[in-house]
Write a protein that holds these residues in place. Structure first.
Motif, short mmCIF file in Angstrom:
data_model
loop_
_atom_site.label_atom_id
_atom_site.label_comp_id
_atom_site.label_asym_id
_atom_site.label_seq_id
_atom_site.Cartn_x
_atom_site.Cartn_y
_atom_site.Cartn_z
N ALA A 66 0.01 -14.94 5.10
CA ALA A 66 -0.59 -13.67 4.72
C ALA A 66 -1.79 -13.35 5.61
O ALA A 66 -2.05 -12.19 5.93
CB ALA A 66 -1.01 -13.72 3.25
N ASP A 90 -1.58 -0.47 -5.13
CA ASP A 90 -1.06 -1.40 -4.14
C ASP A 90 0.00 -0.75 -3.26
O ASP A 90 0.82 0.06 -3.72
CB ASP A 90 -0.43 -2.62 -4.84
N GLU A 92 3.38 -1.31 -0.90
CA GLU A 92 4.51 -2.23 -0.83
C GLU A 92 5.29 -1.97 0.45
O GLU A 92 5.62 -0.82 0.76
CB GLU A 92 5.43 -2.05 -2.05
N LEU A 111 6.14 -7.59 1.22
CA LEU A 111 4.75 -7.89 0.95
C LEU A 111 4.06 -6.72 0.27
O LEU A 111 4.55 -5.59 0.29
CB LEU A 111 4.02 -8.22 2.25
N SER A 112 2.93 -7.02 -0.34
CA SER A 112 2.08 -6.00 -0.95
C SER A 112 0.68 -6.11 -0.37
O SER A 112 0.19 -7.22 -0.13
CB SER A 112 2.01 -6.17 -2.47
N LEU A 114 -2.89 -5.48 -1.61
CA LEU A 114 -3.54 -5.29 -2.91
C LEU A 114 -4.77 -4.41 -2.75
O LEU A 114 -5.69 -4.71 -1.99
CB LEU A 114 -3.92 -6.65 -3.50
N GLU A 117 -8.04 -6.24 -4.45
CA GLU A 117 -8.52 -7.52 -3.91
C GLU A 117 -8.60 -7.53 -2.39
O GLU A 117 -9.02 -8.52 -1.79
CB GLU A 117 -7.59 -8.65 -4.38
N LYS A 119 -6.37 -7.83 0.00
CA LYS A 119 -5.62 -8.90 0.65
C LYS A 119 -4.12 -8.63 0.52
O LYS A 119 -3.70 -7.68 -0.15
CB LYS A 119 -5.95 -10.25 0.04
N ASN A 121 -0.26 -10.05 -0.46
CA ASN A 121 0.62 -10.99 -1.16
C ASN A 121 2.01 -10.90 -0.56
O ASN A 121 2.53 -9.80 -0.37
CB ASN A 121 0.70 -10.68 -2.66
N GLN A 123 5.84 -11.37 -1.12
CA GLN A 123 6.85 -11.55 -2.16
C GLN A 123 8.10 -12.25 -1.64
O GLN A 123 8.73 -13.02 -2.35
CB GLN A 123 7.26 -10.19 -2.77
#
Length: 355
Positions: A66, A90, A92, A111-112, A114, A117, A119, A121, A123
């Motif tokens: 990431a 978010d 996507e 991926l997402s 965010l 946050e 950053k 993530n 998936q």
């Protein structure tokens, strides 16, 4: 290579999907509809994917991190914070790849970003081990991104300056300069690309050489000179990246406004080369404004010289709508064509005043 890309809640795109041709892809639309944004997003994701896959060929298969994706997106788009790329909530992203024109499901990434946050993530991460097992390859080409501004004139000292954070260019310029820094091909590999460069070489008044960290045109053994015009520099750069193996079968070339500073004659020759590259296994993704270039590309498709996907980005209220077709005629409206027709109407009005 790209196969599909889906973006939801990412900058201008509320939700948009693209299915790419393994050969030629042409993106058109009005200013501010996200053409350059689309090319940069696809480039950033594919770059990280191919870079990690390349490392996996020579070591235990790795996973996409990431942190690598965050860094690449930040350096390509240059937001003050990563979550500025989110539209609301978010974002996507889902990208699937192809390998020499065939879908490669093992290389899918989801991926997402965010929004709260700041950053990423992941998936779904690509299964590099499974891909390498099913597709024994020795090398993976990194994608290339040509920005609208040519790069040869800023090349001297650029790599060092960028690494020292002394310049304010995005990372596509740095990546391109690194690709230009490679040694030229020799022997059999050089002979294999002779047909690729033939349409371009007749329009370059000399041989492009890299000497003392600067590009020149070599006119003879005794004479060299600076490259005279921006259009020639762009053609020469494309030629050079073929000659040094950066642009080869299996590569993806992203080019933002290739028509900038190219006259109509050079645009025709450029299309000759792009069609030849697409048919030789290079995936090409262009964002195009100029009506002449759009029509020239469309004519080649109609003549059966190659196949393509055309994408039209349309502003509709607060969202960008994507229309896809196999040719220019499949699209709903072409802004450049509308402008040309309006200009013709105004021209007729002026002429009629004289009678």
């Amino acid at each position: 290579m790209l196969h599909t890309l889906h973006a939801k809640n990412f900058t201008l795109f509320s939700e948009a999907s693209f299915e790419f041709s393994p050969g030629l892809n042409v993106v058109i639309g009005d200013n501010g509809t996200g053409k350059s944004l689309l090319l940069k997003l696809a480039y950033a994701l594919e770059y990280v994917l191919h870079h990690t896959l390349q490392d996996s060929l020579h070591d235990t298969p790795l996973s996409i991190e990431a942190l690598d994706l965050s860094r690449k997106l930040k350096n390509v788009f240059q937001p003050d914070k990563l979550n500025r790329l989110c539209r609301s909530g978010d974002a996507e992203l889902l990208m699937s790849s192809s390998f020499f024109g065939q879908p490669a499901p093992d290389l899918t990434i989801a991926l997402s970003i965010l929004s709260n946050e700041n950053k990423i993530n992941i998936q779904q991460s690509p299964s590099f081990g499974a891909f390498i097992k099913n597709n024994p390859v020795k090398n993976i080409s990194l994608p290339l991104f040509f920005p609208a501004k040519e790069v040869l004139s800023i090349y001297p000292g650029f790599i060092t300056s960028y690494e020292d954070r002394e310049v304010a260019f995005d990372e596509t310029y740095y990546d391109l300069c690194k690709a230009l820094n490679r040694f030229l091909l020799r022997g059999k590999r050089r002979e294999e690309i002779a047909d690729w460069i033939a349409p371009l070489e007749s329009h370059i008044p000399g041989k492009l050489i890299l000497e003392d960290n600067r590009f020149y045109l070599q006119l003879s053994e005794q004479e060299k000179r600076e490259i005279p015009a921006e259009g020639i520099r762009k053609i020469a750069m494309l030629n050079y990246l073929i000659l040094n193996g950066s642009l080869t079968k299996g590569s993806t070339l992203f080019w933002d406004e290739p028509e900038a500073n190219l006259n109509a004659k050079l645009q025709v020759k450029l299309v000759d080369s792009l069609v030849q590259l697409a048919n030789a296994g290079v995936q090409i993704v262009l964002s195009v404004h100029d009506l002449f270039l759009m029509k020239e590309l469309s004519l080649r498709i109609e003549a059966g010289e190659t196949k393509a996907s055309f994408f039209e980005l349309l502003q509709e209220e607060s969202n960008i709508r994507v229309v896809q077709g196999e040719n220019l005629d499949d699209l709903l409206t072409v802004v450049a064509l509308e402008a040309a027709l309006n200009q013709y109407d105004r021209e007729q009005e002026v002429l009629l005043r004289d009678y």
